[in-house]
Design an enzyme around this catalytic site. Structure first.
Site, PDB file in Angstrom:
ATOM      1  N   ASN A  16       0.837  -1.214   0.000  1.00 23.15           N
ATOM      2  CA  ASN A  16       0.000   0.000   0.000  1.00 23.15           C
ATOM      3  C   ASN A  16       0.864   1.253   0.000  1.00 23.15           C
ATOM      4  OD1 ASN A  16      -3.028  -0.466   0.154  1.00 23.15           O
ATOM      5  ND2 ASN A  16      -2.221  -2.024   1.546  1.00 23.15           N
ATOM      6  N   ASN A 110      -6.023   5.141   7.922  1.00 21.56           N
ATOM      7  CA  ASN A 110      -5.643   3.724   7.970  1.00 21.56           C
ATOM      8  C   ASN A 110      -6.393   2.985   6.868  1.00 21.56           C
ATOM      9  OD1 ASN A 110      -4.504   1.272   9.042  1.00 21.56           O
ATOM     10  ND2 ASN A 110      -6.505   0.817   9.931  1.00 21.56           N
ATOM     11  N   HIS A 112      -7.960  -0.761   5.974  1.00 23.47           N
ATOM     12  CA  HIS A 112      -8.343  -2.011   6.630  1.00 23.47           C
ATOM     13  C   HIS A 112      -8.903  -2.957   5.569  1.00 23.47           C
ATOM     14  CE1 HIS A 112      -9.546  -4.600   9.896  1.00 23.47           C
ATOM     15  NE2 HIS A 112     -10.722  -4.748   9.296  1.00 23.47           N
TER      16      HIS A 112
HETATM   17  C1  GRF Z   1      -3.048  -4.668   4.034  1.00 29.02           C
HETATM   18  O1  GRF Z   1      -3.912  -5.721   3.758  1.00 29.02           O
HETATM   19  C2  GRF Z   1      -3.739  -3.602   4.849  1.00 29.02           C
HETATM   20  O2  GRF Z   1      -5.084  -3.478   4.532  1.00 29.02           O
HETATM   21  C3  GRF Z   1      -3.573  -4.103   6.250  1.00 29.02           C
HETATM   22  O3  GRF Z   1      -2.293  -4.673   6.293  1.00 29.02           O
HETATM   23  C4  GRF Z   1      -1.923  -5.091   4.984  1.00 29.02           C
HETATM   24  C5  GRF Z   1      -0.636  -4.414   4.666  1.00 29.02           C
HETATM   25  O4  GRF Z   1      -0.118  -4.832   3.433  1.00 29.02           O
HETATM   26  N1  GRF Z   1      -3.786  -3.031   7.204  1.00 29.02           N
HETATM   27  P1  GRF Z   1       1.048  -3.996   2.749  1.00 29.02           P
HETATM   28  O5  GRF Z   1       2.206  -3.959   3.767  1.00 29.02           O
HETATM   29  O6  GRF Z   1       0.529  -2.647   2.431  1.00 29.02           O
HETATM   30  O7  GRF Z   1       1.430  -4.789   1.541  1.00 29.02           O
END
Ligand code: GRF
Length: 207
Positions: A16, A110, A112
């Protein structure tokens, strides 16, 4: 254009974070990712941030032990040093205290991996499958004291398909995450979406 200065907080792979970095490369994007902070030195996302020439910081929570506030003071100092205006949590696996959240109120986002208010907490994909959910998805929200309970900025659903495993469902949701997080950050950075927590009345303030 004066771009909003953003820090991304991670603990792991940082996909992300990467989506935010990529989106912020666009000339007309209203925010720039200027700092990536991890509480783990081995977070894979750190290398990706460095490749993108973004300043990184590791603030290991372990030396602080039970003293969550001391860890958060160090984090807060790093954010202030970099003149951060918005904080994006992206797989950051530390719960933040009421002090930190109040301090950054309306300025912490955040992501989720579920359609909040459904499936707060961990293992959302497994729980969605177990519950026989027909639709699942992802949510970007403002962070408030209660975990995964803040006002929703952006949310998108995906179908749960016959034969889905946690992995196939997670992959479908992740695609959506990578789309809606940059969209949500844009809305907040442009001031199109705002969240102001109710003010707490302090009785008999000492002067
Ligand atoms: C994602 O699925 C996010 O929604 C959750 O933790 C995961 C993080 O994945 N909070 P990344 O590190 O962004 O690949």
């Amino acid at each position: 254009m004066n771009k909003t200065r953003v820090a991304v907080l991670i603990s792991g792979r940082g996909s992300n974070m990467t989506a935010l970095i990529e989106a912020a490369k666009a000339k007309d994007y209203p925010a720039e990712i200027v700092l990536v902070v991890s509480n783990r030195a081995d977070a894979a996302g750190l290398a990706r941030a460095r490749e993108a020439a973004i300043t990184t910081a590791v603030i290991d929570h372990r030396p602080f032990g039970e003293d969550r506030q001391a860890f958060e003071h160090a984090l807060d100092a790093e954010l202030r040093k970099n003149r951060i205006e918005i904080v994006c949590l992206a797989g950051f696996m530390r719960l933040l205290s009421p002090w930190f959240i109040a301090h950054w109120s309306g300025r912490i986002l955040n992501i989720h991996p579920a359609l909040l208010p459904e499936f707060k907490g961990l293992d959302t994909h497994r729980r969605a499958l177990e519950a026989g959910a027909k639709r699942h998805g992802a949510t970007v929200h403002f962070v408030v004291e209660e975990t995964d309970a803040g006002p929703v900025i952006r949310q998108q659903s995906v179908p749960v398909l016959q034969g889905d495993t946690e992995e196939t469902l997670a992959a479908r949701v992740l695609e959506v995450e990578h789309r809606i997080y940059p969209e949500a950050l844009r809305l907040v950075a442009e001031g199109q979406v705002k969240f102001a927590a109710p003010q707490i009345e302090i009785k008999n303030p000492r002067v």
